[in-house]
Every structure is written in structure tokens, then in C-alpha cells.
Design a protein around this motif. Sequence first.
Motif, PDB file in Angstrom:
ATOM      1  N   UNK A 295       0.858  -1.185   0.000  1.00 19.01           N
ATOM      2  CA  UNK A 295       0.000   0.000   0.000  1.00 19.01           C
ATOM      3  C   UNK A 295       0.893   1.234   0.000  1.00 19.01           C
ATOM      4  N   UNK A 296       0.499   2.246  -0.779  1.00 18.21           N
ATOM      5  CA  UNK A 296       1.166   3.550  -0.740  1.00 18.21           C
ATOM      6  C   UNK A 296       0.146   4.588  -0.311  1.00 18.21           C
ATOM      7  N   UNK A 297       0.423   5.276   0.779  1.00 23.75           N
ATOM      8  CA  UNK A 297      -0.489   6.285   1.312  1.00 23.75           C
ATOM      9  C   UNK A 297       0.172   7.651   1.191  1.00 23.75           C
ATOM     10  N   UNK A 298      -0.524   8.573   0.520  1.00 25.92           N
ATOM     11  CA  UNK A 298      -0.052   9.960   0.452  1.00 25.92           C
ATOM     12  C   UNK A 298      -1.130  10.862   1.039  1.00 25.92           C
ATOM     13  N   UNK A 299      -0.757  11.600   2.046  1.00 24.95           N
ATOM     14  CA  UNK A 299      -1.707  12.500   2.707  1.00 24.95           C
ATOM     15  C   UNK A 299      -1.896  13.777   1.900  1.00 24.95           C
ATOM     16  N   UNK A 300      -2.836  14.604   2.364  1.00 27.38           N
ATOM     17  CA  UNK A 300      -3.189  15.930   1.812  1.00 27.38           C
ATOM     18  C   UNK A 300      -3.997  15.836   0.521  1.00 27.38           C
ATOM     19  N   UNK A 301      -4.492  14.650   0.183  1.00 26.97           N
ATOM     20  CA  UNK A 301      -5.361  14.521  -0.979  1.00 26.97           C
ATOM     21  C   UNK A 301      -4.656  14.478  -2.314  1.00 26.97           C
ATOM     22  N   UNK A 302      -3.336  14.578  -2.330  1.00 27.85           N
ATOM     23  CA  UNK A 302      -2.583  14.534  -3.595  1.00 27.85           C
ATOM     24  C   UNK A 302      -2.459  13.093  -4.080  1.00 27.85           C
ATOM     25  N   UNK A 303      -2.515  12.936  -5.402  1.00 27.04           N
ATOM     26  CA  UNK A 303      -2.419  11.597  -5.986  1.00 27.04           C
ATOM     27  C   UNK A 303      -1.145  11.431  -6.813  1.00 27.04           C
ATOM     28  N   UNK A 304      -0.217  12.368  -6.717  1.00 27.47           N
ATOM     29  CA  UNK A 304       1.059  12.249  -7.425  1.00 27.47           C
ATOM     30  C   UNK A 304       2.035  11.399  -6.608  1.00 27.47           C
ATOM     31  N   UNK A 305       2.892  10.662  -7.298  1.00 26.39           N
ATOM     32  CA  UNK A 305       3.923   9.871  -6.618  1.00 26.39           C
ATOM     33  C   UNK A 305       5.161  10.704  -6.293  1.00 26.39           C
ATOM     34  N   UNK A 306       5.326  11.826  -6.977  1.00 29.94           N
ATOM     35  CA  UNK A 306       6.439  12.748  -6.710  1.00 29.94           C
ATOM     36  C   UNK A 306       7.798  12.044  -6.680  1.00 29.94           C
ATOM     37  N   UNK A 307       8.004  11.188  -7.671  1.00 26.77           N
ATOM     38  CA  UNK A 307       9.319  10.535  -7.842  1.00 26.77           C
ATOM     39  C   UNK A 307       9.669   9.617  -6.666  1.00 26.77           C
ATOM     40  N   UNK A 308       8.649   8.974  -6.109  1.00 32.45           N
ATOM     41  CA  UNK A 308       8.862   8.089  -4.955  1.00 32.45           C
ATOM     42  C   UNK A 308       8.486   6.658  -5.310  1.00 32.45           C
ATOM     43  N   UNK A 309       9.447   5.749  -5.225  1.00 29.23           N
ATOM     44  CA  UNK A 309       9.227   4.315  -5.428  1.00 29.23           C
ATOM     45  C   UNK A 309       8.515   4.009  -6.750  1.00 29.23           C
ATOM     46  N   UNK A 310       8.928   4.678  -7.819  1.00 30.09           N
ATOM     47  CA  UNK A 310       8.302   4.451  -9.123  1.00 30.09           C
ATOM     48  C   UNK A 310       8.514   3.017  -9.595  1.00 30.09           C
ATOM     49  N   UNK A 311       9.676   2.463  -9.310  1.00 31.72           N
ATOM     50  CA  UNK A 311       9.998   1.098  -9.733  1.00 31.72           C
ATOM     51  C   UNK A 311       9.193   0.055  -8.955  1.00 31.72           C
TER      52      UNK A 311
END
Length: 354
Positions: A295-311
Motif C-alpha cells: 500500500x502507498x499512502x499519500x496525505x493531503x489529498x494529492x495523488x502524485x507519486x512525486x518521484x517516490x518508489x516508481x519502480x
Amino acid sequence: MEKRAGGITSHLFGGFCSLLRRCMFGVLSVGPVPNHIAFIMDGNRRYAKKRNMAEGDGHKAGFSALLSILRYCYELGVKYVSVYAFSIDNFKRRPKEVQSLMDLMREKIEEILEQESIVNEYGIRLHFIGNLQLLTEPVRVAMEKAMRVTAHNNQRVLLICIAYTSRDEMVHAVQESCKDKRNEVQASKVDKGSNGVIAKIDEDLKRNDIDTRAQHSGNDHQNENKDCCSSNSSSSVLTGVEGAGDNYREAKSTPCSGVVDRIEESSYKEDELPTIKLVDVEKNMYMSVAPDPDILIRTSGETRLSNFLLWQTSTCPLYSPAALWPEIGLWNLVWAVLNFQRHHSYLEKKKKQS
């Protein structure tokens, strides 16, 4: 007296909440429990601005939220937790802000290593993931100490991604894979060097019943008795050649041709470029110390991965609650896990296909 009563009430309420939480986790544990949850801790600065807090206080509140969410994850049975603490792109922020974050990070690292901290309570092993050479020496020394001190822990794992971007991780993995292949080639050249070629030549010569020492002595004898050999030996050799025909020539050329073939084959293999495979790249990823996130959880309602764990997140569901990171709570985690359990069979099929 009133203060004491308030303390007792608070203690009882905390105990009740803890019991309720454990019951809830017991129910969730009936279904599949994620092994690895990753967090993008987004919204610390907006939280501070929203509450008119001083600069840096939002990140301090975010650290408290991290401790709470870690406790929830580990109580649920999650072994690996990854957090996106500081991107390489964050170095573009104002120098004063960057330095403040580095100082805060060093302070919190020392804090979580204290005897009564959550690290010792749950037996957490710390990994700092990223291009750590970009950090200041005091911060890097503190991180190395934390990893060394917690290296014996194996119950839970916390991966803190700092000075990290996924693209930098991929470039690093490819570079390290190239270095590994180069070392393999160099080691192969040493193992299959001149001694190895000579051993193979000797083996071929012995296999065809050729005694090199007899050849040398025969050559010396021919030099001493050149005239005699030219009259008698030459005629007999020529007669032998004419009598044996092509079979003789083929048999006599076998040792030499075998040696030439081996030398050419050796040269070809030395010049041949080794292939870098998928497993080589994955082995050299910063995140190779942990399985891919469930699971990947990003707070603040944003749905961008922002160059995090793309692989690592090709088959990983993204949950993005509207809460800012310091506001994240138990229910956000519960909903993320329920969503994961609802789609678990489908996600497992996708993983097997990839």
C-alpha cells in the motif's frame, strides 16, 4: 486533587482506546495483512500555515504523527514501513529551511535511539535510503550510528527515504550493475588467463599423444644430422603423406586446429559484452532491503507519486486521504487496509503476471 482525577480519566480513556484498537486489528487480521506500507508525508508546511505555527513546527508535529502511525502499523502486524522524509528536489528550498530540517532530523534520530523509544519497544531496524552523500556530515554520521545500533533488530523495519528520488535510485542501480559486470569480466580474465589457456593447450596435446619433449629432442637431432635426414627421412615422410592422403593431414592438424579454436574462442568471450538483467538492477536498488510495498499512502489529498518508489509500486494501490500528514489518524490506516483487502486477489494476480 482535580488534576489527579483528570490524569486518571485520561489514563483510563487511553487504555480503552488501546483495547478498542487491538480488537479492531484482530478483526482486520482475519484478512490479508499488508507486509509493507509506504507513506508520502505530505502537508507539514500547510499544516503549520493553517494553524499559524512557527516555521518548522509543522514538521515537529509531523514527527509525532509518524510515531503514532508506526505504532498502529506494528500493532497490526505490518513488518516494513517506508516514509518519504526528504526528496533530492527539496534541496532547492531556501537554505535556512533545509538546514532547519537537517538539524531537526538529526535531533529526532538521537531521540528515537533512546532506551524508552518506539525503536526499542518494537525491535525496529532502521534503514536510511537514498543518496546519503548529499547530506551534511553530522546528519550522515547520526544516520550511520542509528543503522549500526539497530542492525541486530529483526522484528520490524523502518525505511526512511532521505535525499531520495526514484530516478536517482534507478541511475544508481544501473551504475552499480555495470560495475558488477566489469568486475566479473576482470575476474574471468584472471581465472582464464595465460595459465588457463596453456593448460588447455597441454590437455589437447596430451589427448592426441604428442610428446613435446620428444619433438624438441627430434628437432635437435635433425639439426645435427641434417644431411642424413634430408635423404632418408624426407623420402619416408613424403611416402607416408602420399600413402595416408587427406586422413593423415587431417589427423596431424587436429592438435593445432584445436588450440587455435580455443584461443579464438577465448578471445571472443573476452571481447563479448556481458548482459545486464532485470535481477541485476533490482539487486542494486536502494530499496532492495525490503519487499515492494503493498500500500502507498499519500496525505493531503494529492495523488502524485512525486518521484517516490516508481519502480516498486507498479501493482501497488494508492490511497490519498484529505488529511494533512500531522492530521493522519487510525481511521486513515484502517480504510487503507480495508481497501487493500478488498482488492487483494486482483492485485496478487497482477503481481504474478508482471
